[in-house]
Design a protein around this motif. Structure first.
Motif, PDB file in Angstrom:
ATOM      1  N   UNK A 271     -38.094 -10.607 -20.005  1.00 30.82           N
ATOM      2  CA  UNK A 271     -37.371 -10.482 -21.267  1.00 30.82           C
ATOM      3  C   UNK A 271     -36.151  -9.575 -21.181  1.00 30.82           C
ATOM      4  N   UNK A 272     -36.018  -8.810 -20.089  1.00 26.04           N
ATOM      5  CA  UNK A 272     -34.917  -7.861 -19.983  1.00 26.04           C
ATOM      6  C   UNK A 272     -33.831  -8.293 -18.998  1.00 26.04           C
ATOM      7  N   UNK A 273     -33.713  -9.585 -18.732  1.00 26.08           N
ATOM      8  CA  UNK A 273     -32.623 -10.058 -17.877  1.00 26.08           C
ATOM      9  C   UNK A 273     -31.257  -9.721 -18.506  1.00 26.08           C
ATOM     10  N   UNK A 274     -31.231  -9.559 -19.823  1.00 30.36           N
ATOM     11  CA  UNK A 274     -29.956  -9.235 -20.479  1.00 30.36           C
ATOM     12  C   UNK A 274     -29.479  -7.830 -20.170  1.00 30.36           C
ATOM     13  N   UNK A 275     -30.313  -7.031 -19.512  1.00 35.16           N
ATOM     14  CA  UNK A 275     -29.917  -5.682 -19.108  1.00 35.16           C
ATOM     15  C   UNK A 275     -29.326  -5.658 -17.702  1.00 35.16           C
ATOM     16  N   UNK A 276     -29.307  -6.812 -17.036  1.00 37.03           N
ATOM     17  CA  UNK A 276     -28.799  -6.921 -15.662  1.00 37.03           C
ATOM     18  C   UNK A 276     -27.375  -7.486 -15.682  1.00 37.03           C
ATOM     19  N   UNK A 277     -26.529  -6.955 -14.804  1.00 39.25           N
ATOM     20  CA  UNK A 277     -25.161  -7.476 -14.630  1.00 39.25           C
ATOM     21  C   UNK A 277     -24.945  -7.745 -13.146  1.00 39.25           C
ATOM     22  N   UNK A 278     -24.355  -8.900 -12.855  1.00 35.94           N
ATOM     23  CA  UNK A 278     -24.064  -9.252 -11.460  1.00 35.94           C
ATOM     24  C   UNK A 278     -22.693  -8.704 -11.093  1.00 35.94           C
ATOM     25  N   UNK A 279     -22.666  -7.701 -10.202  1.00 39.89           N
ATOM     26  CA  UNK A 279     -21.419  -7.085  -9.747  1.00 39.89           C
ATOM     27  C   UNK A 279     -20.977  -7.767  -8.448  1.00 39.89           C
ATOM     28  N   UNK A 280     -19.853  -8.445  -8.489  1.00 44.62           N
ATOM     29  CA  UNK A 280     -19.362  -9.241  -7.361  1.00 44.62           C
ATOM     30  C   UNK A 280     -18.395  -8.425  -6.513  1.00 44.62           C
ATOM     31  N   UNK A 281     -18.631  -8.408  -5.184  1.00 48.00           N
ATOM     32  CA  UNK A 281     -17.710  -7.670  -4.310  1.00 48.00           C
ATOM     33  C   UNK A 281     -17.224  -8.460  -3.099  1.00 48.00           C
ATOM     34  N   UNK A 282     -17.572  -9.747  -2.983  1.00 48.53           N
ATOM     35  CA  UNK A 282     -17.045 -10.532  -1.865  1.00 48.53           C
ATOM     36  C   UNK A 282     -17.266 -12.026  -2.092  1.00 48.53           C
ATOM     37  N   UNK A 283     -16.567 -12.837  -1.277  1.00 54.66           N
ATOM     38  CA  UNK A 283     -16.650 -14.300  -1.349  1.00 54.66           C
ATOM     39  C   UNK A 283     -16.924 -14.843   0.050  1.00 54.66           C
ATOM     40  N   UNK A 284     -18.207 -14.999   0.424  1.00 50.29           N
ATOM     41  CA  UNK A 284     -18.567 -15.396   1.803  1.00 50.29           C
ATOM     42  C   UNK A 284     -18.036 -16.751   2.250  1.00 50.29           C
ATOM     43  N   UNK A 285     -17.784 -17.676   1.322  1.00 47.90           N
ATOM     44  CA  UNK A 285     -17.309 -19.001   1.749  1.00 47.90           C
ATOM     45  C   UNK A 285     -15.889 -18.944   2.302  1.00 47.90           C
ATOM     46  N   UNK A 286     -15.188 -17.833   2.048  1.00 48.99           N
ATOM     47  CA  UNK A 286     -13.847 -17.623   2.614  1.00 48.99           C
ATOM     48  C   UNK A 286     -13.920 -16.619   3.762  1.00 48.99           C
ATOM     49  N   UNK A 287     -14.955 -16.735   4.566  1.00 48.70           N
ATOM     50  CA  UNK A 287     -15.267 -15.736   5.586  1.00 48.70           C
ATOM     51  C   UNK A 287     -14.148 -15.516   6.610  1.00 48.70           C
ATOM     52  N   UNK A 288     -13.322 -16.514   6.853  1.00 53.24           N
ATOM     53  CA  UNK A 288     -12.257 -16.361   7.844  1.00 53.24           C
ATOM     54  C   UNK A 288     -10.984 -15.776   7.256  1.00 53.24           C
ATOM     55  N   UNK A 289     -10.951 -15.645   5.922  1.00 56.41           N
ATOM     56  CA  UNK A 289      -9.777 -15.080   5.258  1.00 56.41           C
ATOM     57  C   UNK A 289      -9.894 -13.551   5.192  1.00 56.41           C
ATOM     58  N   UNK A 290      -8.762 -12.829   5.129  1.00 54.90           N
ATOM     59  CA  UNK A 290      -8.821 -11.368   5.010  1.00 54.90           C
ATOM     60  C   UNK A 290      -9.443 -10.960   3.675  1.00 54.90           C
ATOM     61  N   UNK A 291      -9.949  -9.733   3.629  1.00 62.00           N
ATOM     62  CA  UNK A 291     -10.662  -9.247   2.445  1.00 62.00           C
ATOM     63  C   UNK A 291      -9.804  -9.344   1.186  1.00 62.00           C
ATOM     64  N   UNK A 292      -8.522  -9.022   1.296  1.00 57.37           N
ATOM     65  CA  UNK A 292      -7.636  -9.052   0.134  1.00 57.37           C
ATOM     66  C   UNK A 292      -7.537 -10.450  -0.472  1.00 57.37           C
ATOM     67  N   UNK A 293      -7.497 -11.469   0.381  1.00 56.91           N
ATOM     68  CA  UNK A 293      -7.396 -12.841  -0.128  1.00 56.91           C
ATOM     69  C   UNK A 293      -8.726 -13.270  -0.762  1.00 56.91           C
TER      70      UNK A 293
END
Length: 530
Positions: A343-365
């Motif tokens: 019942x408390x899933x509404x207290x969770x937030x997904x904090x995104x810090x990367x995009x693995x499908x662009x693994x060959x691209x630099x971090x900034x991109x």
């Protein structure tokens, strides 16, 4: 007839084969014998009349059928075998489903013969595991090897939702697959829409970008497809070949997949110059990999979040982030995340810090792609982790002090221009005041003030050393401590001379690890505590 042995199943027996009826006595036989004896004992009846009555009784009893009331059984039990030597000790068969009466043939009815039903057979629910041999069962149901076996592909399997064309594991049988619109021989190539289609054995390939894109990521090489292959070979054929759901139906989300994520090393002052590295807060949550459909842990186990939680996340991007419930709330976050309907899933937030499908691209991109998506898609339960340029070690010390004062865990710094390596890499470093590690629970130390509660956990390190963890346990933990064999995370300041952690503090259960792991690069200081 009176010398027959009484059938073990008596009025519940439904066997009809001649050998069985001649060998064993049933209720109908007993009634017939009693009536015949009564006729023989009646002296007032003339022999000729007695003979006529006996014949009438025999004719009358010929239509009497034994009762076939059977109790419902859980297994595919059978009392009919091919072997003529079968005895009454054999298990009773499962009652067959009663068939609905069918229209009869007028011609046969005029001749006085009972018309046989012309019902189409359906697939036996036990398929190749069925061992029934009686003609009645085979007349009603299709089994492997029957001439009309292919008919089962269109008939629903009895007692189940799976198609009859599916095997035991639910995969489509080869003969039931649709045919391709255009045939491609092995080691053959075709130009379609400016792209080249190629077949090598059971693998099909296309030179378009979507074939090597996110939709095929993680799929076996013989189950990858794209729009061009679907158009050339036929959508129906491709869905069957690649084990995709029917058009308009959702694909079942697997509970486990293979996941490889970027892992951090520990920051050591003097070894790395942090100037111009990207700096962010180290979140004390649950690492979660989003593959466009579901969250997965580092071990590849699914976290089934509610649909309202994931509805605004991208379907064509893979994300790496943290399911975060707040600072100093690691244990409650774990409890929520591993429970789909919590019942408390509404207290969770997904904090995104990367995009693995662009693994060959630099971090900034990679971060630009993430920001571009979330700038146009406002979400309530997802946010992008803020990164700022580091100016040097002094800034790290200042920011680390601020985060710890707020109840945070530490900092993360990332090398500019770095790629997403799916292993532990020195392009990503973690900075913390305390060391942390994982140990396995092996026992409990009773509380001195209340023997009914747990005072401390006995745990074992990866190197085999044992010690107690008492600090950090809540009242709930002491009433219901982690089970033996559970992997827990603890934090500590340093190692003693004996190699055990000094001032260990319980952090929580680790749900994404199966083995203990000791801290790296810890200096042994202080006196021996033994």
């Amino acid at each position: 007839m009176s010398e027959k042995q009484k059938c073990k199943y008596w009025d519940k027996c439904f066997r009809k084969e001649k050998k069985h009826l001649e060998t064993f006595l049933h209720p109908a036989d007993e009634k017939k014998v009693n009536k015949v004896k009564k006729t023989d004992d009646d002296d007032s009846v003339k022999p000729s009349m007695r003979k006529e009555k006996t014949l009438e009784l025999v004719d009358e009893e010929a239509d009497v059928k034994p009762k076939t009331t059977l109790k419902k059984r859980k297994t595919h039990e059978i009392s009919v075998y091919d072997d003529d030597t079968a005895t009454a000790a054999e298990p009773p068969a499962k009652k067959a489903k009663k068939e609905q009466p069918m229209d009869t043939d007028d011609a046969s009815a005029k001749k006085g013969k009972a018309a046989e039903p012309t019902q189409r057979r359906v697939k036996c629910q036990y398929w190749d595991k069925c061992y029934r041999k009686d003609k009645g069962h085979k007349k009603l149901y299709i089994h492997p090897g029957d001439p009309d076996e292919k008919q089962a592909a269109k008939a629903p399997a009895k007692g189940g939702k799976a198609k009859a064309s599916e095997g035991i594991a639910g995969r489509t049988r080869t003969w039931a697959r649709p045919k391709p619109l255009n045939r491609m021989d092995s080691v053959d190539s075709v130009d379609v829409g400016g792209f080249k289609l190629k077949r090598t054995g059971s693998n099909y390939e296309c030179t378009c970008s979507s074939f090597t894109g996110i939709k095929n990521m993680g799929r076996p090489s013989n189950q990858k497809t794209c729009t061009h292959l679907m158009n050339y070979l036929g959508e129906e054929y491709e869905r069957a070949r690649c084990d995709l759901p029917e058009k308009g139906k959702k694909e079942k989300i697997p509970q486990h997949i293979n996941v490889s994520v970027l892992l951090a090393h520990k920051y050591k002052e003097g070894e790395t110059n942090p100037v111009n590295w990207w700096m962010s807060e180290k979140l004390d949550g649950v690492r979660a990999y989003w593959n466009g459909r579901c969250f997965y842990s580092r071990l590849g186990n699914a976290f089934f979040a509610p649909s309202w939680f994931t509805k605004d996340l991208p379907k064509d991007m893979h994300l790496d982030g943290e399911l975060f419930g707040g600072r100093k709330k690691f244990q409650s976050t774990v409890s929520i995340v591993k429970t789909p309907e919590h019942q408390h899933w509404n207290k969770i937030v997904y904090h995104v810090f990367d995009a693995p499908h662009l693994e060959k691209e630099p971090f900034e991109k990679r971060m630009k792609a993430i920001n571009d998506y979330f700038d146009t898609k406002k979400t309530d339960y997802a946010k992008v982790v803020k990164h700022e340029k580091c100016t040097g070690h002094d800034q790290i010390e200042k920011e680390l002090k601020r985060i710890i004062a707020l109840g945070g865990e530490g900092l993360m710094i990332r090398q500019p221009g770095s790629k997403y390596e799916r292993t532990r890499s020195k392009t990503l470093l973690k900075i913390k005041k305390f060391h942390d590690a994982e140990a396995i629970v092996i026992g409990y130390e009773p509380s001195k003030s209340n023997p009914g509660l747990t005072g401390a956990l006995w745990v074992k390190m990866a190197n085999g050393k044992k010690f107690k963890v008492g600090s950090g346990l809540t009242n709930k933990d002491r009433r219901s401590p982690p089970k033996k064999g559970t992997i827990i995370t603890y934090k500590f300041q340093e190692y003693s001379n004996s190699g055990t952690p000094r001032f260990p503090t319980y952090v929580g259960i680790r749900i994404d690890m199966t083995e203990p792991k000791d801290a790296e690069g810890v200096v042994t200081e202080g006196k021996d505590d033994e």
